[in-house]
Design a protein around this motif. Sequence first.
Motif, mmCIF file in Angstrom:
data_model
loop_
_atom_site.group_PDB
_atom_site.id
_atom_site.type_symbol
_atom_site.label_atom_id
_atom_site.label_comp_id
_atom_site.label_asym_id
_atom_site.label_seq_id
_atom_site.Cartn_x
_atom_site.Cartn_y
_atom_site.Cartn_z
ATOM 1 N N UNK A 85 1.026 -1.060 0.068
ATOM 2 C CA UNK A 85 -0.028 -0.105 -0.125
ATOM 3 C C UNK A 85 0.351 1.726 -0.099
ATOM 4 N N UNK A 86 1.005 1.627 -1.113
ATOM 5 C CA UNK A 86 1.555 3.327 -0.855
ATOM 6 C C UNK A 86 1.500 4.794 -0.373
ATOM 7 N N UNK A 87 2.116 4.896 -0.059
ATOM 8 C CA UNK A 87 2.380 6.621 1.517
ATOM 9 C C UNK A 87 1.430 5.038 2.828
ATOM 10 N N UNK A 122 -8.362 -1.168 -1.486
ATOM 11 C CA UNK A 122 -7.570 -0.621 -0.371
ATOM 12 C C UNK A 122 -7.538 0.561 0.083
ATOM 13 N N UNK A 123 -7.611 0.087 1.625
ATOM 14 C CA UNK A 123 -8.538 1.277 2.057
ATOM 15 C C UNK A 123 -7.707 1.433 3.090
ATOM 16 N N UNK A 124 -7.106 3.106 3.229
ATOM 17 C CA UNK A 124 -6.500 3.609 4.236
ATOM 18 C C UNK A 124 -6.982 4.179 5.109
ATOM 19 N N UNK A 160 -19.820 -0.433 -1.192
ATOM 20 C CA UNK A 160 -18.999 -0.880 -0.342
ATOM 21 C C UNK A 160 -18.174 0.440 -0.275
ATOM 22 N N UNK A 161 -17.440 1.221 -1.165
ATOM 23 C CA UNK A 161 -16.667 2.307 -1.185
ATOM 24 C C UNK A 161 -17.448 3.616 -0.791
ATOM 25 N N UNK A 175 -12.694 12.405 9.259
ATOM 26 C CA UNK A 175 -12.862 11.810 8.938
ATOM 27 C C UNK A 175 -11.649 11.454 7.761
ATOM 28 N N UNK A 176 -10.813 10.238 8.805
ATOM 29 C CA UNK A 176 -9.426 10.542 7.309
ATOM 30 C C UNK A 176 -8.940 9.575 6.798
ATOM 31 N N UNK A 177 -9.998 8.754 6.049
ATOM 32 C CA UNK A 177 -9.903 7.488 5.559
ATOM 33 C C UNK A 177 -10.237 7.561 3.601
ATOM 34 N N UNK A 178 -9.492 6.617 3.028
ATOM 35 C CA UNK A 178 -9.606 7.089 1.634
ATOM 36 C C UNK A 178 -10.105 5.438 1.320
ATOM 37 N N UNK A 179 -10.499 5.230 0.177
ATOM 38 C CA UNK A 179 -11.074 4.139 -0.800
ATOM 39 C C UNK A 179 -11.206 4.380 -2.209
ATOM 40 N N UNK A 180 -9.927 4.901 -1.540
ATOM 41 C CA UNK A 180 -10.212 5.131 -4.228
ATOM 42 C C UNK A 180 -9.881 4.123 -4.751
#
Length: 216
Positions: A85-87, A122-124, A160-161, A175-180
Amino acid sequence: MYSNRDFNRWRRHPWHGLHIKADDAPEDIYQVYIEMTADDVVKYELDKASGFLMVDRPQRTTSSPPALYGFLPRTHCAEEVANLCPDVDVADGDPLDVCVFSERHITRADIILNARVIGGIQMIDGGEADDKIIAVLEGDNIWGDVHDIADLPKIKVERLQHYFSTYKLVPGKDVNIKVDHVYGRDEALRVIAAAEKDYWNHFGHLHEAAKREENA
Protein backbone atom coordinates in the motif's frame (compact mmCIF):
# COMPACT_ATOMS: atom_id res chain seq x y z
CA MET A 1 0.52 -10.97 24.54
CA TYR A 2 -0.91 -14.26 23.34
CA SER A 3 0.33 -17.62 24.56
CA ASN A 4 -0.58 -21.16 23.68
CA ARG A 5 -3.01 -21.07 26.64
CA ASP A 6 -5.17 -18.69 24.59
CA PHE A 7 -6.11 -21.54 22.22
CA ASN A 8 -9.58 -22.64 23.31
CA ARG A 9 -9.64 -26.43 23.11
CA TRP A 10 -13.42 -26.63 23.45
CA ARG A 11 -14.44 -24.10 20.80
CA ARG A 12 -11.99 -23.42 18.00
CA HIS A 13 -10.76 -19.85 17.90
CA PRO A 14 -12.05 -18.35 14.59
CA TRP A 15 -8.81 -16.45 13.99
CA HIS A 16 -6.19 -18.97 15.12
CA GLY A 17 -8.02 -22.29 15.15
CA LEU A 18 -9.68 -22.30 11.74
CA HIS A 19 -7.82 -22.85 8.48
CA ILE A 20 -7.84 -20.23 5.74
CA LYS A 21 -8.82 -22.85 3.16
CA ALA A 22 -9.06 -26.56 2.51
CA ASP A 23 -5.94 -28.27 1.17
CA ASP A 24 -7.73 -29.25 -2.06
CA ALA A 25 -9.58 -25.94 -2.56
CA PRO A 26 -9.11 -23.97 -5.80
CA GLU A 27 -6.67 -21.07 -5.68
CA ASP A 28 -9.36 -18.43 -5.20
CA ILE A 29 -11.68 -20.22 -2.72
CA TYR A 30 -11.16 -19.31 0.94
CA GLN A 31 -12.90 -19.91 4.25
CA VAL A 32 -14.38 -16.76 5.78
CA TYR A 33 -15.58 -16.14 9.33
CA ILE A 34 -18.59 -13.79 9.29
CA GLU A 35 -18.87 -11.10 11.99
CA MET A 36 -21.69 -8.95 10.55
CA THR A 37 -24.66 -9.33 8.22
CA ALA A 38 -26.22 -6.74 5.93
CA ASP A 39 -28.90 -6.07 8.58
CA ASP A 40 -26.52 -5.06 11.37
CA VAL A 41 -26.39 -1.46 12.57
CA VAL A 42 -24.26 -2.52 15.55
CA LYS A 43 -20.56 -3.12 14.86
CA TYR A 44 -19.76 -6.68 15.92
CA GLU A 45 -16.14 -7.77 16.09
CA LEU A 46 -14.18 -10.82 17.18
CA ASP A 47 -12.76 -10.59 20.69
CA LYS A 48 -9.25 -11.69 19.87
CA ALA A 49 -8.44 -13.05 23.32
CA SER A 50 -11.51 -15.28 23.81
CA GLY A 51 -12.53 -16.00 20.21
CA PHE A 52 -16.13 -14.96 20.88
CA LEU A 53 -18.08 -12.35 18.93
CA MET A 54 -18.56 -9.12 20.88
CA VAL A 55 -20.30 -5.76 20.46
CA ASP A 56 -17.65 -3.27 19.37
CA ARG A 57 -19.89 -0.22 19.12
CA PRO A 58 -23.36 0.84 17.99
CA GLN A 59 -23.13 2.58 14.64
CA ARG A 60 -23.84 6.31 14.77
CA THR A 61 -25.55 6.22 11.38
CA THR A 62 -28.34 4.07 10.00
CA SER A 63 -26.05 2.54 7.35
CA SER A 64 -25.36 -1.17 7.42
CA PRO A 65 -22.77 -3.13 5.41
CA PRO A 66 -23.96 -3.89 1.85
CA ALA A 67 -22.53 -7.41 2.08
CA LEU A 68 -21.62 -10.03 4.66
CA TYR A 69 -18.56 -8.79 6.55
CA GLY A 70 -15.88 -10.87 8.24
CA PHE A 71 -12.25 -11.94 7.95
CA LEU A 72 -9.88 -14.62 6.71
CA PRO A 73 -8.59 -16.94 9.46
CA ARG A 74 -4.84 -17.01 10.07
CA THR A 75 -4.22 -13.67 8.39
CA HIS A 76 -2.78 -10.52 9.94
CA CYS A 77 -2.33 -7.07 8.44
CA ALA A 78 1.17 -5.87 9.35
CA GLU A 79 4.44 -5.14 7.53
CA GLU A 80 3.90 -7.27 4.41
CA VAL A 81 0.43 -5.86 3.79
CA ALA A 82 1.63 -2.31 4.40
CA ASN A 83 4.37 -2.84 1.80
CA LEU A 84 1.67 -3.30 -0.85
CA CYS A 85 0.00 0.00 0.00
CA PRO A 86 1.80 3.19 -1.18
CA ASP A 87 2.21 6.12 1.20
CA VAL A 88 1.68 4.13 4.42
CA ASP A 89 4.18 2.57 6.80
CA VAL A 90 1.85 0.41 8.89
CA ALA A 91 -1.28 -1.71 8.62
CA ASP A 92 -4.13 -1.89 11.12
CA GLY A 93 -2.92 -5.04 12.93
CA ASP A 94 -6.17 -6.99 12.49
CA PRO A 95 -7.08 -10.08 10.47
CA LEU A 96 -7.71 -9.34 6.78
CA ASP A 97 -11.29 -8.15 6.26
CA VAL A 98 -13.57 -9.72 3.63
CA CYS A 99 -16.93 -8.65 2.20
CA VAL A 100 -18.98 -11.51 0.72
CA PHE A 101 -21.91 -11.06 -1.68
CA SER A 102 -24.73 -13.59 -1.54
CA GLU A 103 -28.00 -13.64 -3.46
CA ARG A 104 -29.75 -15.41 -0.58
CA HIS A 105 -30.23 -13.29 2.52
CA ILE A 106 -28.00 -14.71 5.27
CA THR A 107 -29.37 -13.38 8.55
CA ARG A 108 -26.89 -14.54 11.18
CA ALA A 109 -23.23 -13.98 11.93
CA ASP A 110 -20.71 -16.12 13.86
CA ILE A 111 -20.69 -18.57 10.96
CA ILE A 112 -18.09 -19.78 8.46
CA LEU A 113 -18.54 -20.06 4.71
CA ASN A 114 -16.52 -20.67 1.56
CA ALA A 115 -16.15 -17.72 -0.80
CA ARG A 116 -14.45 -16.98 -4.12
CA VAL A 117 -12.13 -13.97 -4.01
CA ILE A 118 -12.75 -11.58 -6.92
CA GLY A 119 -10.97 -8.36 -5.89
CA GLY A 120 -10.62 -5.80 -3.16
CA ILE A 121 -10.54 -2.19 -2.01
CA GLN A 122 -7.30 -0.67 -0.79
CA MET A 123 -8.62 1.22 2.21
CA ILE A 124 -6.36 3.62 4.12
CA ASP A 125 -7.80 4.49 7.53
CA GLY A 126 -5.96 7.10 9.55
CA GLY A 127 -2.73 6.38 7.69
CA GLU A 128 -2.98 2.59 8.15
CA ALA A 129 -3.53 -0.02 5.45
CA ASP A 130 -6.90 -1.70 6.05
CA ASP A 131 -7.71 -3.62 2.85
CA LYS A 132 -11.17 -5.02 2.24
CA ILE A 133 -11.16 -8.19 0.13
CA ILE A 134 -14.29 -8.66 -2.01
CA ALA A 135 -15.67 -12.16 -2.57
CA VAL A 136 -18.82 -14.04 -3.60
CA LEU A 137 -20.40 -16.99 -1.85
CA GLU A 138 -19.23 -20.25 -3.41
CA GLY A 139 -22.05 -21.91 -5.33
CA ASP A 140 -24.26 -18.81 -5.22
CA ASN A 141 -27.00 -19.01 -7.85
CA ILE A 142 -26.55 -15.38 -8.94
CA TRP A 143 -22.96 -14.46 -8.11
CA GLY A 144 -21.36 -17.91 -8.20
CA ASP A 145 -20.04 -17.48 -11.75
CA VAL A 146 -18.30 -14.17 -10.98
CA HIS A 147 -14.51 -14.63 -11.04
CA ASP A 148 -13.20 -11.06 -11.13
CA ILE A 149 -14.42 -7.72 -9.88
CA ALA A 150 -14.87 -6.57 -13.48
CA ASP A 151 -17.75 -9.10 -13.70
CA LEU A 152 -19.55 -7.55 -10.72
CA PRO A 153 -22.04 -4.69 -11.26
CA LYS A 154 -20.21 -1.43 -10.56
CA ILE A 155 -22.87 -0.30 -8.10
CA LYS A 156 -21.97 -3.18 -5.77
CA VAL A 157 -18.42 -1.88 -5.36
CA GLU A 158 -19.59 1.75 -5.12
CA ARG A 159 -21.84 0.83 -2.18
CA LEU A 160 -18.92 -0.81 -0.40
CA GLN A 161 -16.76 2.25 -1.00
CA HIS A 162 -19.51 4.53 0.30
CA TYR A 163 -20.07 2.41 3.39
CA PHE A 164 -16.42 2.26 4.39
CA SER A 165 -15.84 5.95 3.67
CA THR A 166 -18.80 7.03 5.84
CA TYR A 167 -19.40 4.43 8.57
CA LYS A 168 -17.18 6.28 11.05
CA LEU A 169 -18.51 9.74 10.24
CA VAL A 170 -19.44 12.01 13.14
CA PRO A 171 -21.20 15.32 12.32
CA GLY A 172 -18.74 18.20 12.45
CA LYS A 173 -15.63 15.99 12.46
CA ASP A 174 -13.36 14.94 9.61
CA VAL A 175 -12.62 11.27 8.98
CA ASN A 176 -9.32 10.41 7.28
CA ILE A 177 -10.37 7.43 5.16
CA LYS A 178 -9.47 6.70 1.54
CA VAL A 179 -11.16 4.00 -0.55
CA ASP A 180 -10.15 5.12 -4.04
CA HIS A 181 -8.14 2.14 -5.30
CA VAL A 182 -10.22 -0.86 -6.35
CA TYR A 183 -8.32 -3.93 -7.56
CA GLY A 184 -9.05 -7.25 -9.19
CA ARG A 185 -8.59 -10.92 -8.35
CA ASP A 186 -4.84 -11.20 -8.95
CA GLU A 187 -3.95 -8.27 -6.71
CA ALA A 188 -6.38 -9.54 -4.06
CA LEU A 189 -4.58 -12.89 -4.00
CA ARG A 190 -1.28 -11.04 -3.48
CA VAL A 191 -2.75 -9.11 -0.55
CA ILE A 192 -4.01 -12.36 0.99
CA ALA A 193 -0.60 -13.98 0.58
CA ALA A 194 1.02 -10.99 2.30
CA ALA A 195 -1.50 -11.20 5.17
CA GLU A 196 -0.79 -14.92 5.57
CA LYS A 197 2.93 -14.19 5.75
CA ASP A 198 2.32 -11.47 8.34
CA TYR A 199 0.27 -13.94 10.40
CA TRP A 200 2.99 -16.58 10.50
CA ASN A 201 5.64 -13.96 11.19
CA HIS A 202 3.71 -12.68 14.21
CA PHE A 203 1.75 -15.70 15.46
CA GLY A 204 3.50 -18.78 14.10
CA HIS A 205 5.11 -19.34 17.49
CA LEU A 206 1.67 -20.10 18.96
CA HIS A 207 1.16 -23.02 16.60
CA GLU A 208 4.68 -24.27 17.20
CA ALA A 209 4.11 -24.17 20.98
CA ALA A 210 0.76 -25.97 20.62
CA LYS A 211 2.38 -28.74 18.57
CA ARG A 212 5.16 -29.17 21.14
CA GLU A 213 2.55 -29.42 23.89
CA GLU A 214 0.55 -32.03 21.93
CA ASN A 215 3.67 -34.09 21.33
CA ALA A 216 4.92 -33.86 24.91
